[in-house]
Design a protein around this motif. Structure first.
Motif, PDB file in Angstrom:
ATOM      1  N   UNK A  76     -11.274  -2.396 -12.184  1.00  0.00           N
ATOM      2  CA  UNK A  76     -12.444  -2.355 -11.312  1.00  0.00           C
ATOM      3  C   UNK A  76     -12.136  -2.020  -9.870  1.00  0.00           C
ATOM      4  N   UNK A  77     -10.852  -1.845  -9.535  1.00  0.00           N
ATOM      5  CA  UNK A  77     -10.487  -1.519  -8.144  1.00  0.00           C
ATOM      6  C   UNK A  77     -10.943  -0.099  -7.807  1.00  0.00           C
ATOM      7  N   UNK A  78     -11.713   0.054  -6.747  1.00  0.00           N
ATOM      8  CA  UNK A  78     -12.229   1.357  -6.359  1.00  0.00           C
ATOM      9  C   UNK A  78     -11.389   2.036  -5.286  1.00  0.00           C
ATOM     10  N   UNK A  79     -10.935   1.273  -4.312  1.00  0.00           N
ATOM     11  CA  UNK A  79     -10.198   1.853  -3.184  1.00  0.00           C
ATOM     12  C   UNK A  79      -8.718   1.972  -3.496  1.00  0.00           C
ATOM     13  N   UNK A  80      -8.152   3.059  -3.007  1.00  0.00           N
ATOM     14  CA  UNK A  80      -6.731   3.308  -3.234  1.00  0.00           C
ATOM     15  C   UNK A  80      -5.886   2.290  -2.493  1.00  0.00           C
ATOM     16  N   UNK A  81      -6.252   2.029  -1.233  1.00  0.00           N
ATOM     17  CA  UNK A  81      -5.497   1.096  -0.405  1.00  0.00           C
ATOM     18  C   UNK A  81      -6.252  -0.223  -0.279  1.00  0.00           C
ATOM     19  N   UNK A  82      -5.577  -1.301  -0.619  1.00  0.00           N
ATOM     20  CA  UNK A  82      -6.176  -2.634  -0.494  1.00  0.00           C
ATOM     21  C   UNK A  82      -5.443  -3.478   0.532  1.00  0.00           C
ATOM     22  N   UNK A  83      -4.349  -2.983   1.084  1.00  0.00           N
ATOM     23  CA  UNK A  83      -3.581  -3.731   2.076  1.00  0.00           C
ATOM     24  C   UNK A  83      -4.346  -3.801   3.388  1.00  0.00           C
ATOM     25  N   UNK A  84      -4.181  -4.889   4.117  1.00  0.00           N
ATOM     26  CA  UNK A  84      -4.817  -5.051   5.410  1.00  0.00           C
ATOM     27  C   UNK A  84      -4.140  -4.177   6.449  1.00  0.00           C
ATOM     28  N   UNK A  85      -4.878  -3.887   7.515  1.00  0.00           N
ATOM     29  CA  UNK A  85      -4.308  -3.111   8.614  1.00  0.00           C
ATOM     30  C   UNK A  85      -4.571  -3.858   9.917  1.00  0.00           C
ATOM     31  N   UNK A  86      -3.526  -4.014  10.710  1.00  0.00           N
ATOM     32  CA  UNK A  86      -3.654  -4.696  11.995  1.00  0.00           C
ATOM     33  C   UNK A  86      -2.386  -4.520  12.797  1.00  0.00           C
ATOM     34  N   UNK A  87      -2.209  -5.375  13.776  1.00  0.00           N
ATOM     35  CA  UNK A  87      -1.030  -5.273  14.625  1.00  0.00           C
ATOM     36  C   UNK A  87       0.262  -5.433  13.849  1.00  0.00           C
ATOM     37  N   UNK A  88       0.224  -6.245  12.773  1.00  0.00           N
ATOM     38  CA  UNK A  88       1.420  -6.456  11.981  1.00  0.00           C
ATOM     39  C   UNK A  88       1.816  -5.192  11.230  1.00  0.00           C
ATOM     40  N   UNK A  89       0.855  -4.299  10.979  1.00  0.00           N
ATOM     41  CA  UNK A  89       1.152  -3.065  10.256  1.00  0.00           C
ATOM     42  C   UNK A  89       2.090  -2.182  11.069  1.00  0.00           C
ATOM     43  N   UNK A  90       1.806  -2.025  12.348  1.00  0.00           N
ATOM     44  CA  UNK A  90       2.670  -1.209  13.195  1.00  0.00           C
ATOM     45  C   UNK A  90       4.066  -1.817  13.323  1.00  0.00           C
ATOM     46  N   UNK A  91       4.134  -3.141  13.396  1.00  0.00           N
ATOM     47  CA  UNK A  91       5.448  -3.790  13.478  1.00  0.00           C
ATOM     48  C   UNK A  91       6.243  -3.576  12.188  1.00  0.00           C
ATOM     49  N   UNK A  92       5.553  -3.688  11.066  1.00  0.00           N
ATOM     50  CA  UNK A  92       6.222  -3.458   9.778  1.00  0.00           C
ATOM     51  C   UNK A  92       6.667  -2.003   9.650  1.00  0.00           C
ATOM     52  N   UNK A  93       5.846  -1.085  10.184  1.00  0.00           N
ATOM     53  CA  UNK A  93       6.197   0.339  10.096  1.00  0.00           C
ATOM     54  C   UNK A  93       7.445   0.634  10.930  1.00  0.00           C
ATOM     55  N   UNK A  94       7.589  -0.029  12.053  1.00  0.00           N
ATOM     56  CA  UNK A  94       8.795   0.147  12.871  1.00  0.00           C
ATOM     57  C   UNK A  94      10.038  -0.268  12.077  1.00  0.00           C
ATOM     58  N   UNK A  95       9.928  -1.349  11.326  1.00  0.00           N
ATOM     59  CA  UNK A  95      11.064  -1.796  10.523  1.00  0.00           C
ATOM     60  C   UNK A  95      11.377  -0.788   9.407  1.00  0.00           C
ATOM     61  N   UNK A  96      10.335  -0.184   8.856  1.00  0.00           N
ATOM     62  CA  UNK A  96      10.531   0.840   7.827  1.00  0.00           C
ATOM     63  C   UNK A  96      11.260   2.050   8.416  1.00  0.00           C
ATOM     64  N   UNK A  97      10.856   2.462   9.613  1.00  0.00           N
ATOM     65  CA  UNK A  97      11.523   3.588  10.270  1.00  0.00           C
ATOM     66  C   UNK A  97      12.994   3.280  10.517  1.00  0.00           C
ATOM     67  N   UNK A  98      13.272   2.070  10.928  1.00  0.00           N
ATOM     68  CA  UNK A  98      14.664   1.682  11.181  1.00  0.00           C
ATOM     69  C   UNK A  98      15.469   1.698   9.886  1.00  0.00           C
ATOM     70  N   UNK A  99      14.867   1.249   8.770  1.00  0.00           N
ATOM     71  CA  UNK A  99      15.572   1.293   7.485  1.00  0.00           C
ATOM     72  C   UNK A  99      15.817   2.736   7.051  1.00  0.00           C
TER      73      UNK A  99
END
Length: 284
Positions: free
Chosen positions: A187-210
């Protein structure tokens, strides 16, 4: 909330109220509008330029011009105190970071799960705005057989015919979307269900570093901007502008306004080849 505010999106309304707070903070809550002088508005703008980025200062200046314009429309003022030197509107991006497809592959490889891979994929391979377009993408919008997807655009929906656009599905993006589809709950309609906020950019920085990359400003906007530049190498600009979701004028101002290293290398290579041919002719 007045009738004009009802037509504003939440982000625009929030910024407008911030502008009002800055005007009240500078001029005072009880200051009559007709007593505000142009040189004072200029001082207000100059103070913001010292405190904020130029883009933010110009956004507030544009809002102030609209506020005083409305006051004129409603007969509270005869003329606006905003001088010509206080300019609103957007400013051209100074971020010229270009993310190549090889770097994008490394970033996706460093992502911790399918949701992150899709998020980076739709921003980097399809140029979607994050989160307004990325998080509105539904599985029903994906045309697997024709290799395209329908993208709803809250930013441009107020313009006729701009509520949505179709974007090609890059070959590297299709397996990411398929993975998300296979992992989706019933029944899931949307592709992305993850939240987006300030923590997203911080997590993305860690991904770039990895991924072995130095983090950059404008995290997902840089991916979107890089996709437009890549598309511009292969397709006419009017087609690219339709896919990316803005006008050719905006492309030239914000996206396609930086020459890339390989442009210089290609030009230098052609120049070297021409010089070699000239030397050979001289020798003959």
């Amino acid at each position: 909330m007045n009738h004009k505010e009802r037509h504003l999106k939440p982000s625009s309304l929030k910024k407008l109220r911030q502008t009002i707070a800055r005007l009240v903070g500078f001029f005072g809550e009880d200051r009559p509008l007709h007593t505000i002088r142009p040189e004072e508005v200029q001082n207000w703008f100059d103070e913001m330029c010292d405190q904020l980025s130029m883009a933010s200062a110009r956004t507030h200046a544009g809002n102030a011009r609209s506020i005083f314009g409305t006051a004129i429309e409603w007969k509270f003022l005869q003329e606006s105190p905003v001088p010509a030197g206080v300019k609103g509107g957007s400013t051209a991006s100074q971020n010229d970071r270009y993310v190549s497809d090889q770097e994008l592959e490394a970033i996706i490889e460093a992502c911790p799960n399918s949701q992150w891979r899709v998020l980076v994929g739709v921003a980097g391979y399809a140029g979607l705005r994050v989160p307004s377009e990325s998080h509105g993408l539904c599985f029903a919008d994906i045309d697997w057989s024709r290799g395209r997807m329908r993208v709803r655009s809250p930013k441009t929906e107020r313009f006729d015919g701009k509520e949505a656009r179709f974007v090609p599905i890059h070959p590297a993006l299709q397996p990411l979307l398929m993975e998300a589809f296979d992992r989706a709950s019933e029944g899931q309609e949307r592709v992305l269900t993850m939240n987006h906020g300030g923590q997203t950019n911080r997590a993305f920085r860690r991904i770039l570093e990895r991924a072995g990359l130095e983090p950059w400003r404008d995290a997902f906007q840089t991916l979107r901007r890089s996709r437009e530049k890549t598309w511009c190498e292969q397709f006419p600009q009017y087609v690219v502008s339709q896919w990316i979701g803005h006008s050719i004028t905006v492309s030239g101002k914000h996206y396609a306004n930086h020459a890339l290293d390989h442009h210089f290398e290609r030009a230098a290579g052609l120049g070297l080849e021409a010089a070699q041919k000239a030397a050979q002719q001289d020798a003959v």
